[in-house]
Design an enzyme around this catalytic site. Structure first.
Site, PDB file in Angstrom:
ATOM      1  N   ARG A 114       0.880  -1.175   0.000  1.00 42.82           N
ATOM      2  CA  ARG A 114       0.000   0.000   0.000  1.00 42.82           C
ATOM      3  C   ARG A 114       0.919   1.226   0.000  1.00 42.82           C
ATOM      4  O   ARG A 114       2.124   1.065  -0.100  1.00 42.82           O
ATOM      5  CB  ARG A 114      -0.915  -0.040   1.214  1.00 42.82           C
ATOM      6  N   ASN A 152      -3.476   7.415   4.427  1.00 49.10           N
ATOM      7  CA  ASN A 152      -3.132   6.714   5.660  1.00 49.10           C
ATOM      8  C   ASN A 152      -1.618   6.720   5.845  1.00 49.10           C
ATOM      9  O   ASN A 152      -0.880   6.338   4.930  1.00 49.10           O
ATOM     10  CB  ASN A 152      -3.618   5.265   5.587  1.00 49.10           C
ATOM     11  N   GLU A 153      -1.185   7.181   6.978  1.00 46.30           N
ATOM     12  CA  GLU A 153       0.248   7.175   7.311  1.00 46.30           C
ATOM     13  C   GLU A 153       1.117   7.520   6.108  1.00 46.30           C
ATOM     14  O   GLU A 153       1.946   6.717   5.666  1.00 46.30           O
ATOM     15  CB  GLU A 153       0.646   5.824   7.897  1.00 46.30           C
ATOM     16  N   CYS A 158       9.526   8.783  -4.046  1.00 48.72           N
ATOM     17  CA  CYS A 158       9.509   8.188  -5.379  1.00 48.72           C
ATOM     18  C   CYS A 158      10.605   8.857  -6.192  1.00 48.72           C
ATOM     19  O   CYS A 158      10.800  10.068  -6.098  1.00 48.72           O
ATOM     20  CB  CYS A 158       8.150   8.408  -6.026  1.00 48.72           C
ATOM     21  N   CYS A 163       9.189  12.677 -10.748  1.00 49.36           N
ATOM     22  CA  CYS A 163       9.632  13.219  -9.459  1.00 49.36           C
ATOM     23  C   CYS A 163      10.978  13.926  -9.599  1.00 49.36           C
ATOM     24  O   CYS A 163      11.214  14.956  -8.952  1.00 49.36           O
ATOM     25  CB  CYS A 163       9.685  12.111  -8.406  1.00 49.36           C
ATOM     26  N   GLU A 317      -4.898   5.738  15.988  1.00 51.01           N
ATOM     27  CA  GLU A 317      -4.803   4.276  16.077  1.00 51.01           C
ATOM     28  C   GLU A 317      -4.010   3.904  17.310  1.00 51.01           C
ATOM     29  O   GLU A 317      -3.044   4.580  17.679  1.00 51.01           O
ATOM     30  CB  GLU A 317      -4.041   3.695  14.879  1.00 51.01           C
ATOM     31  N   GLU A 365      -2.605  -8.929   8.234  1.00 47.26           N
ATOM     32  CA  GLU A 365      -2.922  -8.423   9.578  1.00 47.26           C
ATOM     33  C   GLU A 365      -3.980  -9.269  10.291  1.00 47.26           C
ATOM     34  O   GLU A 365      -4.606  -8.817  11.244  1.00 47.26           O
ATOM     35  CB  GLU A 365      -3.344  -6.955   9.484  1.00 47.26           C
ATOM     36  N   HIS A 368      -3.598  -9.380  13.976  1.00 44.22           N
ATOM     37  CA  HIS A 368      -3.406  -8.113  14.695  1.00 44.22           C
ATOM     38  C   HIS A 368      -4.576  -7.942  15.660  1.00 44.22           C
ATOM     39  O   HIS A 368      -5.714  -8.301  15.344  1.00 44.22           O
ATOM     40  CB  HIS A 368      -3.386  -6.962  13.687  1.00 44.22           C
TER      41      HIS A 368
HETATM   42  C1  GLA Z   1      -0.607   1.240  10.868  1.00 42.38           C
HETATM   43  C2  GLA Z   1      -1.649   1.369   9.769  1.00 42.38           C
HETATM   44  C3  GLA Z   1      -2.821   0.462   9.934  1.00 42.38           C
HETATM   45  C4  GLA Z   1      -2.380  -0.893  10.409  1.00 42.38           C
HETATM   46  C5  GLA Z   1      -1.632  -0.735  11.701  1.00 42.38           C
HETATM   47  C6  GLA Z   1      -1.219  -2.031  12.346  1.00 42.38           C
HETATM   48  O1  GLA Z   1      -0.731   2.126  11.877  1.00 42.38           O
HETATM   49  O2  GLA Z   1      -2.096   2.691   9.603  1.00 42.38           O
HETATM   50  O3  GLA Z   1      -3.477   0.383   8.691  1.00 42.38           O
HETATM   51  O4  GLA Z   1      -1.598  -1.514   9.454  1.00 42.38           O
HETATM   52  O5  GLA Z   1      -0.464  -0.019  11.437  1.00 42.38           O
HETATM   53  O6  GLA Z   1      -0.656  -1.811  13.605  1.00 42.38           O
HETATM   54 ZN    ZN Z   2       7.387   9.569  -8.995  1.00 41.63          ZN
END
Ligand code: GLA
Ligand code: ZN
Length: 683
Positions: A114, A152-153, A158, A163, A317, A365, A368
């Site tokens: 991802r 997300n995170e 790249c 780039c 999270e 996961e 998890h």
């Molecule tokens: C990160 C991600 C989540 C998940 C958690 C697992 O924080 O943002 O999608 O993968 O880790 O701890």
């Molecule tokens: Zn690129």
């Protein structure tokens, strides 16, 4: 934060991925019953749902998501809606390979994992913008929608041609002419002169990783590009839903360093988000440190995140039990979930959100931790732990509008400095330990229950009585002016070894330490001795002997007063701890890295001298191993008192208080079990 994010309750909930259970309404029905039981009121949805929302290019299926909105609203819940760019659908990479990331060796990555997107691809930007429009138009009016969660995170870089082109533009914009670039890049070194802008290429192990300023500029550029990608996603949301605030989940706290995520300048990034949110995963009960030590590191991380906007923040999270990516995925001991969750509230967080609400049945996961596990049961330990926190948050409802208490002490932390230090080839890569050093200074105050702000080099210093500025290796003249002003108008500054060695272009200062620094500290810098791990020097200070390890800066004394000297080696009798009065303030220098006992003594003297204690502790026996954090509103203070040790601890309250979690009165002696938290408020 509470001004932008309108919430009427502490948020309790987290990431929910119903798209994994779309064909199983029984599971979803059961989930919602269980969520109600465990007092879950907030659902972060859509994070990885792109392929379900847009299964084919331009073909949308929102029905399942509409249903989830309905379900949440039937329970009066909140939705944090994520834009789905955290993972792209397969069709996009197949049709438009430019969206895929290219690594630093120039290899285009395959579809998978991802966060695997190019930071410059026009197609990727157009696609994210358009899906975000769709989401905003469809869900912007829903009463449950409280917050946008961008991607997300965010992280990574790249190195594709698109780039590289963007990087060249960024460089042109910054340096204007090739001559200027060559001058500031010191490119005559190893015949690295640039002839034209096309020569510019990102750092690569196949090319150049030795130009310190190129490495640094690349990091600065990646932050700017990431912010740009973020802003591109935010644009349609602001247009359609101007009243819904925007966040993205920052990262921090990974073991063993438990440091903030260092690859993106979060201080710069934070200016673009409305609400700070972050993902917190401390590895409680590990075998190399005490729970108290890890609690200190986690406290610091919370203070770092709070410091980004100097305001309340969200935990986006955390795990309700174990994770699946620590070196050892240990389960939480009884009591730890409540302890860790309330620690965050104590530091000013307004949420306890989890990854994840329902465990995925397969893939990476699948084991998890989650609120609802494969057992689908409400009789699990994790379910009970989560339900307890749900109840706690309801009991703490009166302090929703309160904020973390006022602080008189700040520790300066700066991303350019982190990156520059990390790359510095003098010193030793084994012992630089920048974050560890921040933790050592911070921990003295934490142990004394004295609150600290973590601030950036751009922040205003004037509210603080004491500013601690450790290992500030990369420092520009403007910042020196600022600390000079701060000190001369009454501030107290503590600097350490490795201060002021290079400017923001990663060029050394000519003619020795800049005059400003010499004036501030009353010293002039001579050289640094990097010690091998088995070597030490010694400081004798007020009849106590302290070890110096790793680094000893040698200074020549000018106007400063020396309080202690090195004892050994060729720099014996040169100053190791100094104090310089400037205007109405003082600048102190700790010239070598000392053992912790030295910092304990040094700061306890300052705590007394500058009255930094501020009645933080509501009980008499201040030496009890109990940690106190304070939130306050106009009316009162709320004391979060936690026992992070493995033994019972007793507090002797000075007055009578009410304990908000149990409703009991506290008067005189109260015993706290290991990991127990109480929240006391004065009657
Ligand atoms: C990160 C991600 C989540 C998940 C958690 C697992 O924080 O943002 O999608 O993968 O880790 O701890
Ligand atoms: Zn690129």
């Amino acid at each position: 934060m509470t001004d932008t994010l309108q919430i009427s309750k502490f948020l309790h909930g987290g990431d929910y991925n119903p798209e994994q259970w779309i064909d199983n309404s029984e599971i979803i029905n059961r989930d919602f019953t269980l969520f109600k039981q465990s007092k879950i009121n907030t659902f972060t949805i859509g994070i990885f749902s792109w392929a379900k929302i847009e299964p084919k290019e331009g073909v949308y299926d929102f029905e399942w998501l509409d249903n989830i909105f309905d379900r949440v609203e039937q329970q009066n819940g909140n939705i944090i809606l994520a834009t789905p760019s955290g993972a792209r659908p397969r069709w996009m990479s197949e049709k438009y390979p430019e969206v895929l990331r290219t690594n630093e060796q120039g290899q285009k990555l395959l579809f998978g994992e991802r966060h695997n997107h190019c930071l410059s691809s026009p197609v990727y930007r157009a696609k994210t913008k358009s899906i975000n429009y769709q989401l905003a138009k469809r869900y912007g009016h829903r009463k449950s929608l409280i917050l946008w969660h961008i991607s997300n995170e965010l992280g990574g870089d790249c190195h594709c041609e698109l780039c590289q082109e963007k990087f060249r533009e960024w460089m042109k914009n910054k340096y204007k002419t090739i001559d200027n670039l060559n001058r500031l890049y010191w490119s005559s070194f190893w015949s690295h002169q640039y002839n034209n802008w096309d020569d510019i290429h990102s750092p690569s192990t196949l090319g150049d990783t030795t130009s310190l300023i190129l490495n640094l500029d690349w990091k600065r550029f990646v932050t700017d590009q990431t912010i740009d990608v973020f802003e591109n996603e935010v644009k349609p949301l602001r247009e359609v839903t101007p009243n819904i605030p925007v966040t993205t989940n920052f990262m921090g706290g990974n073991p063993p360093e438990s440091s903030i995520f260092m690859d993106l300048d979060y201080q710069k990034f934070s200016k673009h988000v409305d609400v700070i949110s972050w993902d917190s995963y401390p590895n409680w009960s590990n075998d190399y440190e005490t729970t108290e030590t890890l609690a200190m590191k986690t406290a610091l991380m919370n203070d770092v995140m709070r410091g980004l906007k100097h305001d309340s923040y969200l935990i986006m999270e955390s795990t309700p039990s174990q994770v699946n990516w620590h070196p050892f995925n240990k389960s939480k001991r009884p009591g730890m979930h409540e302890m860790g969750s309330l620690q965050q509230i104590a530091h000013g967080a307004n949420s306890v959100l989890y990854f994840q609400l329902h465990q995925s049945r397969g893939s990476s996961e699948m084991f998890h931790g989650a609120v609802v596990t494969h057992s689908l049961s409400n009789r699990t330990r994790v379910f009970k732990d989560v339900s307890l926190v749900g109840k706690d948050l309801e009991k703490l409802q009166p302090l929703l509008k309160s904020k973390y208490t006022h602080t008189k002490i700040a520790i300066v932390f700066d991303y350019d400095n982190v990156w520059a230090l990390d790359d510095a080839r003098n010193y030793s890569d084994q012992t630089k330990k920048y974050w560890h050093t921040i933790q050592s200074h911070y921990s003295v105050f934490w142990q004394n229950n004295i609150p600290v702000d973590i601030i950036s080099a751009q922040d205003d210093l004037s509210p603080y009585t004491l500013v601690i500025d450790p290992m500030h290796f990369m420092m520009d003249i403007e910042y020196m002016e600022k600390i000079e002003k701060y000190v001369s108008s009454g501030g107290n500054l503590v600097g350490t070894y490795m201060t002021g060695m290079v400017d923001k272009n990663y060029l050394a200062y000519l003619g020795g330490w800049p005059e400003r620094l010499q004036r501030i500290y009353g010293l002039s810098y001579v050289e640094t001795d990097t010690l091998y791990p088995k070597q030490t020097n010694t400081i004798i200070w007020e009849d106590n002997e302290y070890k110096v390890i790793d680094y000893a800066d040698v200074f020549e004394q000018k106007n400063a007063t020396s309080l202690a000297y090195y004892e050994d080696d060729f720099y014996a009798q040169s100053p190791a701890l100094t104090k310089n009065d400037l205007g109405s303030g003082t600048a102190m220098m700790i010239a070598g890295r000392t053992e912790k006992a030295f910092l304990n003594k040094f700061y306890s003297k300052l705590i007394d001298k500058y009255s930094l204690r501020d009645s933080q502790i509501p009980f008499e026996n201040a030496d009890a191993h109990l940690s106190v954090q304070v939130r306050q509103d106009e009316r009162q203070k709320y004391y979060f008192i936690t026992n992070y040790t493995d033994n019972k601890q007793i507090s002797l309250f000075k007055d009578s208080y009410t304990e908000m979690l149990s409703g009991n009165s506290l008067n005189g002696s109260t015993t706290l079990e290991p990991y127990q938290v109480i929240v006391a408020t004065k009657d």
